[in-house]
Design a protein around this motif. Sequence first.
Motif, PDB file in Angstrom:
ATOM      1  N   GLY A  70      28.887 -20.113  -2.834  1.00 55.43           N
ATOM      2  CA  GLY A  70      28.060 -18.982  -3.245  1.00 55.43           C
ATOM      3  C   GLY A  70      28.666 -17.643  -2.903  1.00 55.43           C
ATOM      4  N   LYS A  71      29.653 -17.677  -2.011  1.00 55.52           N
ATOM      5  CA  LYS A  71      30.335 -16.446  -1.616  1.00 55.52           C
ATOM      6  C   LYS A  71      31.844 -16.589  -1.760  1.00 55.52           C
ATOM      7  CE  LYS A  71      30.978 -13.239   2.254  1.00 55.52           C
ATOM      8  NZ  LYS A  71      30.672 -12.958   3.684  1.00 55.52           N
ATOM      9  N   ILE A 191      38.727  -2.808 -16.226  1.00 52.60           N
ATOM     10  CA  ILE A 191      38.870  -4.030 -17.007  1.00 52.60           C
ATOM     11  C   ILE A 191      37.504  -4.698 -17.163  1.00 52.60           C
ATOM     12  CG2 ILE A 191      40.148  -6.193 -17.226  1.00 52.60           C
ATOM     13  CD1 ILE A 191      41.934  -3.675 -17.026  1.00 52.60           C
ATOM     14  N   PHE A 192      37.168  -5.067 -18.407  1.00 58.90           N
ATOM     15  CA  PHE A 192      35.917  -5.752 -18.718  1.00 58.90           C
ATOM     16  C   PHE A 192      36.224  -6.966 -19.591  1.00 58.90           C
ATOM     17  CE2 PHE A 192      35.031  -1.262 -18.157  1.00 58.90           C
ATOM     18  CZ  PHE A 192      33.886  -1.249 -17.371  1.00 58.90           C
ATOM     19  N   GLY A 193      35.746  -8.134 -19.184  1.00 58.46           N
ATOM     20  CA  GLY A 193      35.957  -9.326 -20.004  1.00 58.46           C
ATOM     21  C   GLY A 193      35.870 -10.602 -19.195  1.00 58.46           C
ATOM     22  N   ASN A 194      36.170 -11.691 -19.860  1.00 60.90           N
ATOM     23  CA  ASN A 194      36.078 -13.022 -19.242  1.00 60.90           C
ATOM     24  C   ASN A 194      37.390 -13.775 -19.454  1.00 60.90           C
ATOM     25  OD1 ASN A 194      33.395 -12.497 -21.108  1.00 60.90           O
ATOM     26  ND2 ASN A 194      32.900 -12.889 -18.968  1.00 60.90           N
ATOM     27  N   LYS A 195      37.843 -14.455 -18.410  1.00 61.01           N
ATOM     28  CA  LYS A 195      39.065 -15.246 -18.492  1.00 61.01           C
ATOM     29  C   LYS A 195      38.780 -16.683 -18.051  1.00 61.01           C
ATOM     30  CE  LYS A 195      41.918 -12.066 -19.997  1.00 61.01           C
ATOM     31  NZ  LYS A 195      42.638 -12.191 -21.288  1.00 61.01           N
ATOM     32  N   MET A 196      39.401 -17.614 -18.769  1.00 61.68           N
ATOM     33  CA  MET A 196      39.127 -19.043 -18.590  1.00 61.68           C
ATOM     34  C   MET A 196      40.397 -19.775 -18.187  1.00 61.68           C
ATOM     35  SD  MET A 196      36.534 -21.230 -19.186  1.00 61.68           S
ATOM     36  CE  MET A 196      36.169 -22.935 -19.576  1.00 61.68           C
ATOM     37  N   TRP A 197      40.233 -20.879 -17.474  1.00 58.54           N
ATOM     38  CA  TRP A 197      41.354 -21.752 -17.077  1.00 58.54           C
ATOM     39  C   TRP A 197      42.325 -21.034 -16.149  1.00 58.54           C
ATOM     40  CZ3 TRP A 197      39.276 -26.008 -18.314  1.00 58.54           C
ATOM     41  CH2 TRP A 197      38.656 -26.209 -19.556  1.00 58.54           C
ATOM     42  N   ILE A 198      41.801 -20.279 -15.193  1.00 63.08           N
ATOM     43  CA  ILE A 198      42.667 -19.494 -14.316  1.00 63.08           C
ATOM     44  C   ILE A 198      42.980 -20.309 -13.057  1.00 63.08           C
ATOM     45  CG2 ILE A 198      43.031 -17.288 -13.177  1.00 63.08           C
ATOM     46  CD1 ILE A 198      42.598 -17.256 -16.293  1.00 63.08           C
ATOM     47  N   SER A 199      44.161 -20.899 -13.038  1.00 62.96           N
ATOM     48  CA  SER A 199      44.589 -21.660 -11.860  1.00 62.96           C
ATOM     49  C   SER A 199      44.826 -20.704 -10.695  1.00 62.96           C
ATOM     50  CB  SER A 199      45.876 -22.426 -12.171  1.00 62.96           C
ATOM     51  OG  SER A 199      45.637 -23.423 -13.143  1.00 62.96           O
ATOM     52  N   GLY A 200      44.298 -21.073  -9.527  1.00 59.47           N
ATOM     53  CA  GLY A 200      44.420 -20.215  -8.356  1.00 59.47           C
ATOM     54  C   GLY A 200      43.585 -18.962  -8.444  1.00 59.47           C
ATOM     55  N   GLY A 201      42.555 -18.962  -9.321  1.00 58.36           N
ATOM     56  CA  GLY A 201      41.793 -17.747  -9.597  1.00 58.36           C
ATOM     57  C   GLY A 201      40.966 -17.224  -8.444  1.00 58.36           C
ATOM     58  N   ASP A 202      40.551 -18.096  -7.536  1.00 61.64           N
ATOM     59  CA  ASP A 202      39.803 -17.647  -6.353  1.00 61.64           C
ATOM     60  C   ASP A 202      39.972 -18.710  -5.268  1.00 61.64           C
ATOM     61  OD1 ASP A 202      38.270 -16.103  -4.721  1.00 61.64           O
ATOM     62  OD2 ASP A 202      36.431 -16.234  -5.899  1.00 61.64           O
ATOM     63  N   HIS A 203      40.143 -18.269  -4.042  1.00 54.31           N
ATOM     64  CA  HIS A 203      40.331 -19.203  -2.921  1.00 54.31           C
ATOM     65  C   HIS A 203      40.327 -18.422  -1.605  1.00 54.31           C
ATOM     66  CE1 HIS A 203      44.462 -17.694  -2.777  1.00 54.31           C
ATOM     67  NE2 HIS A 203      44.618 -18.024  -4.053  1.00 54.31           N
ATOM     68  N   ARG A 250      36.443  -4.890  -2.299  1.00 50.79           N
ATOM     69  CA  ARG A 250      36.431  -5.998  -3.255  1.00 50.79           C
ATOM     70  C   ARG A 250      36.384  -5.418  -4.666  1.00 50.79           C
ATOM     71  NH1 ARG A 250      34.770 -11.606  -3.473  1.00 50.79           N
ATOM     72  NH2 ARG A 250      35.280 -12.226  -5.614  1.00 50.79           N
ATOM     73  N   ASN A 251      37.273  -5.902  -5.515  1.00 56.74           N
ATOM     74  CA  ASN A 251      37.310  -5.433  -6.895  1.00 56.74           C
ATOM     75  C   ASN A 251      36.172  -6.078  -7.685  1.00 56.74           C
ATOM     76  OD1 ASN A 251      38.315  -3.982  -9.050  1.00 56.74           O
ATOM     77  ND2 ASN A 251      40.379  -4.834  -8.926  1.00 56.74           N
ATOM     78  N   ASP A 252      35.929  -5.532  -8.862  1.00 55.98           N
ATOM     79  CA  ASP A 252      34.801  -6.006  -9.682  1.00 55.98           C
ATOM     80  C   ASP A 252      35.210  -7.263 -10.465  1.00 55.98           C
ATOM     81  OD1 ASP A 252      32.363  -6.218 -10.856  1.00 55.98           O
ATOM     82  OD2 ASP A 252      32.519  -4.412 -12.090  1.00 55.98           O
ATOM     83  N   ILE A 253      35.491  -8.311  -9.713  1.00 62.90           N
ATOM     84  CA  ILE A 253      35.861  -9.614 -10.270  1.00 62.90           C
ATOM     85  C   ILE A 253      34.940 -10.648  -9.632  1.00 62.90           C
ATOM     86  CG2 ILE A 253      37.719 -11.288 -10.616  1.00 62.90           C
ATOM     87  CD1 ILE A 253      39.688  -9.012  -9.831  1.00 62.90           C
ATOM     88  N   SER A 254      34.310 -11.447 -10.462  1.00 63.69           N
ATOM     89  CA  SER A 254      33.401 -12.456  -9.922  1.00 63.69           C
ATOM     90  C   SER A 254      33.726 -13.831 -10.484  1.00 63.69           C
ATOM     91  CB  SER A 254      31.944 -12.093 -10.221  1.00 63.69           C
ATOM     92  OG  SER A 254      31.736 -11.964 -11.616  1.00 63.69           O
ATOM     93  N   LEU A 255      33.459 -14.831  -9.683  1.00 67.97           N
ATOM     94  CA  LEU A 255      33.683 -16.212 -10.087  1.00 67.97           C
ATOM     95  C   LEU A 255      32.489 -16.701 -10.901  1.00 67.97           C
ATOM     96  CD1 LEU A 255      35.458 -18.844  -9.702  1.00 67.97           C
ATOM     97  CD2 LEU A 255      33.881 -19.387  -7.845  1.00 67.97           C
ATOM     98  N   ALA A 256      32.760 -17.123 -12.126  1.00 67.42           N
ATOM     99  CA  ALA A 256      31.687 -17.644 -12.979  1.00 67.42           C
ATOM    100  C   ALA A 256      31.556 -19.154 -12.851  1.00 67.42           C
ATOM    101  CB  ALA A 256      31.942 -17.279 -14.435  1.00 67.42           C
ATOM    102  N   VAL A 271      36.774 -19.887 -13.927  1.00 65.77           N
ATOM    103  CA  VAL A 271      36.335 -18.948 -14.956  1.00 65.77           C
ATOM    104  C   VAL A 271      36.020 -17.643 -14.219  1.00 65.77           C
ATOM    105  CG1 VAL A 271      34.698 -18.473 -16.798  1.00 65.77           C
ATOM    106  CG2 VAL A 271      35.292 -20.849 -16.240  1.00 65.77           C
ATOM    107  N   LEU A 272      36.670 -16.558 -14.633  1.00 66.58           N
ATOM    108  CA  LEU A 272      36.504 -15.267 -13.949  1.00 66.58           C
ATOM    109  C   LEU A 272      35.877 -14.247 -14.886  1.00 66.58           C
ATOM    110  CD1 LEU A 272      39.942 -14.919 -12.089  1.00 66.58           C
ATOM    111  CD2 LEU A 272      37.779 -15.778 -11.157  1.00 66.58           C
ATOM    112  N   ASN A 273      34.960 -13.460 -14.345  1.00 62.32           N
ATOM    113  CA  ASN A 273      34.366 -12.344 -15.070  1.00 62.32           C
ATOM    114  C   ASN A 273      34.857 -11.030 -14.466  1.00 62.32           C
ATOM    115  OD1 ASN A 273      32.915 -14.164 -16.618  1.00 62.32           O
ATOM    116  ND2 ASN A 273      31.065 -14.001 -15.367  1.00 62.32           N
TER     117      ASN A 273
END
Length: 606
Positions: A70-71, A191-203, A250-256, A271-273
């Motif tokens: 959740g975080k 930057i505004f949008g959605n990205k899919m299949w991002i390996s290593g996108g959050d950890h 923290r930048n305006d990037i969230s895990l979807a 999936v990143l927003n």
Amino acid sequence: MSNEKLISRADLDFILFDWLKVDQLNQNKRFSGQSRFEYESVLDIYEKISTELFANHNKKNDTNEPFFDGKDVHVNPEVKEALKAFADAGLVSAAFPSEWNGMNLPSSIERAGMAYILAANPGTAGYAFLTIANANLLITHGEESKISPFVNKMSEGKCFGTMCLSEPQAGSSLADIRTRAVPAKDGTYRIFGNKMWISGGDHNISENILHLVLAKIPDENGKLPNGVDGISLFTVPKYVIDKEGNPQERNDISLAGINHKMGNRGTVNCVLNFGEGTHTPHGEAGAVGELLGEPSKGLKYMFHMMNEARISVGLSAAAIGYTGYLHALEYSKTRLQGRLRNNRDLSSPQSPIIKHADVRRMLLAQKSYTSGALALCLYASRIVDELQVLEDIKAIDELKILLDLLTPVVKSWSAQWGLVANDLAIQVHGGYGYTREYNVEQFYRDNRLNPIHEGTFGIQAIDLLGRKTKIKDKLALKILSSRILDTIDRSQIHSELKSHSIKLEQSWQAISNVTDFLHGIQDEDVQLANAANYLEAFGHLVVGWLWLDQATAILENKSALDHDFLNGKLAACDYFFGWEIPKINSWLSVLNPIETTPLNICDKWF
């Protein structure tokens, strides 16, 4: 896991030093002062780290995949430990230029070392590979003052990298991306949008993550440009940094969401927003990003990372296939089952299954695919090294064209046939191979991704036939043909290779004829309808050529090398020409004339 079950060091040494002559690169200024001893010492480090710190949690990665609380996204603690040791050993920057605090190693040495890491644990290795490719793109195309804080942190293992291309509505069709980059007053972009299949996108492995994001800059009316020509590339960190690269807001990037995969589970896939207003650095919505290079050249820059990633995918497939082969080989020597057909004495000991002809066939197939794929990947890496030392503009251009031609083959052939090798490894194990008690079933699941990501097999086939074979009036094909014919000429003086050279020449002529025929078809839908078969045939031809070239090198210097090892290499070459090269004619049979059933069948008939 024993390092003898990862990659054969004898095979690596032969490919690098006895065949590709990588140690001779020190004759050029770029690699002067380096030696085979130094290269072997670095490979020892890769081997040690892979065995002790990567292989130890490969199975844990598979059964305990990353999760989101959740975080934060959490990965196994062993992942962070392994990657810290990797960075501390200087391996993130192993091939970086010395001016970037790198070891300035040849690409072929770095990738040979990474073969160990990938064989040991492709999930954990994925974070390192993406970061290295990310940094290489920055170094090549970025403005030093803007990118050095990121590259320096990457070298230290404190920042990892991703590539953000695909979107939910635009997977491989990048012309259809909708992510927008709106200019801000301070010279950055939002930057505004959605990205899919991002390996290593959050950890939670590193202090920061740098996303390289493809986006379009809207015009004064807010309209996005059409097609790929309007795509730009932006550096968008998870945390906005100060001048030294230290993370701040923290930048305006969230895990979807996290994608739950069949295999390769150790690398989190997200999936990143961007720009949802979840986090608002500088008090306004939109992820803060900086333009990399010039506007509208983003896809060109990203292809630098994508092409590197495609060779890495091929190497990953080769490595996973290779470790599967070595596991199957060890099992076949210890597993007792039945007796040979000429032994009817039931009181006699059972035979190890390696004595049975069909098991030997499966082992030889695996050996020919995986060692062949490893040679193919390192051959491409050797071309990268040559491009670093050549000064003649014409020679550089020709090598670049050859590498462009081979890249879809390196990626796709290795992925296709490395997976077949893993399938055969399961078969050698029998019912045990289908259980989780043995590693080979995981190897298959891990490797199944490689024919898909970084451009599917079908996309690479269309790229090869529809574009790469046509560049500059088929110049790439002419360069490749020259190299193939040179190998044929050299091999023909060895009686053991005479029939192989004849088969290779006949197959190459057949492919050349089919290529000319296909290029003459005006309807591109018809021309490319069976491109996958073209790639199959072309890839088998290229790998057959490299097997013949290695066999020729063996026979030219046989007295200097280990006898059993060499006989094993020659046997794998014999197998490939006896069992695999004949498949080329079958693949070509639906290309001239073109078999159009898949193209013309009505959707409703399915």
